[in-house]
Design a protein around this motif. Structure first.
Motif, PDB file in Angstrom:
ATOM      1  N   ASP A 117      77.887 -14.291  46.403  1.00  0.00           N
ATOM      2  CA  ASP A 117      78.790 -13.880  47.492  1.00  0.00           C
ATOM      3  C   ASP A 117      79.680 -12.607  47.106  1.00  0.00           C
ATOM      4  N   ALA A 119      81.865 -11.215  48.390  1.00  0.00           N
ATOM      5  CA  ALA A 119      83.280 -11.345  48.657  1.00  0.00           C
ATOM      6  C   ALA A 119      84.000 -11.833  47.451  1.00  0.00           C
ATOM      7  N   ARG A 120      83.296 -12.340  46.414  1.00  0.00           N
ATOM      8  CA  ARG A 120      83.921 -12.733  45.264  1.00  0.00           C
ATOM      9  C   ARG A 120      83.891 -11.636  43.963  1.00  0.00           C
TER      10      ARG A 120
END
Length: 256
Positions: A117, A119-120
């Motif tokens: 991901d 976003a992480r």
């Protein structure tokens, strides 16, 4: 506290593309080109000839740490009462009031490749740490440091902790250690990707190349690597500096 390391050299995508094109267009060169492709990666062991010392430089205006939130004082056992009283050795030295400087923002991005991901993932700070650490500078004279080969375990040399808790075999596993090595990269390595591969560092490792912080790894029981291509000088010596920070109670068993 203990680690082994290798240098891996990989050809760039454009080099591989040219070789694949040659395979398609010039069938007679198939064996030669396949042989070239099989050697696209070169691994060199660089475990010999490191310089080592304990503790951070004494002239820093800050106290280096991985993360301010989980920072633990380096402690030692002292013989008082029941023999289990923890005394802050650095407090006795009068340096506990120095502000903390966390290396975590430059270390965490090393693990981005393992996070599916986006976003992480963690963005690396655009600037270098705003402090000068003598041990990472190429011009620093480390000839008075101990000469060691990797894997290396500083605690096994003692001295034994004769009082207090008997954890870690009464050996001084906790604390900070620094390793430095000079690596020469010949001109034939131009246009190659250069990686440093660590087989395990206990723990909270941070790595500099030619004075620039590259990344690191907080966990001691894992293999990891760093892309040092943007930081190396081809046809010249390169200085690798590794800081290792092993806090008290960081392992259930002796980590050496």
């Amino acid at each position: 506290m203990r680690f082994g390391i290798q240098v891996r050299k990989s050809k760039t995508v454009s080099q591989r593309s040219r070789e694949l094109t040659a395979l398609i267009v010039i069938a007679l060169c198939l064996i030669c080109c396949v042989g070239s492709l099989s050697h696209a990666r070169e691994r060199i062991c660089v475990n010999e000839g490191w310089r080592f010392t304990r503790d951070d430089p004494t002239n820093l205006s800050v106290r280096l740490c991985y993360d301010e939130w989980n920072f633990q004082e380096v402690k030692r056992f002292d013989a008082e009462a029941d023999g289990n009283l923890l005394i802050n050795a650095m407090g006795k030295a009068g340096v506990t009031n120095l502000p903390l400087f966390a290396l975590k923002p430059w270390v965490l991005p090393t693990g981005n490749a393992f996070l599916k991901d986006p976003a992480r993932r963690v963005n690396r700070p655009q600037q270098e740490p705003t402090l000068t650490i003598p041990y990472v500078l190429p011009e620093f004279d480390d000839t008075h440091w101990q000469l060691v080969d990797l894997p290396h375990d500083w605690a096994i040399e003692g001295p034994f902790i004769k009082s207090g808790n008997a954890a870690m075999g009464r050996l001084p596993t906790a604390g900070v250690g620094w390793y430095r090595k000079k690596l020469f990269l010949p001109s034939v390595d131009a246009a190659k990707k250069i990686y440093l591969e660590f087989e395990g560092v206990m723990s909270y490792a941070a790595v500099w190349v030619n004075g620039h912080i590259v990344g690191g790894w907080p966990y001691g029981y894992a293999t990891w690597r760093l892309d040092i291509t943007p930081f190396v000088k081809i046809g010249s010596d390169n200085i690798v500096a590794v800081r290792v920070d092993n806090p008290p109670d960081s392992s259930r068993w002796y980590p050496g």
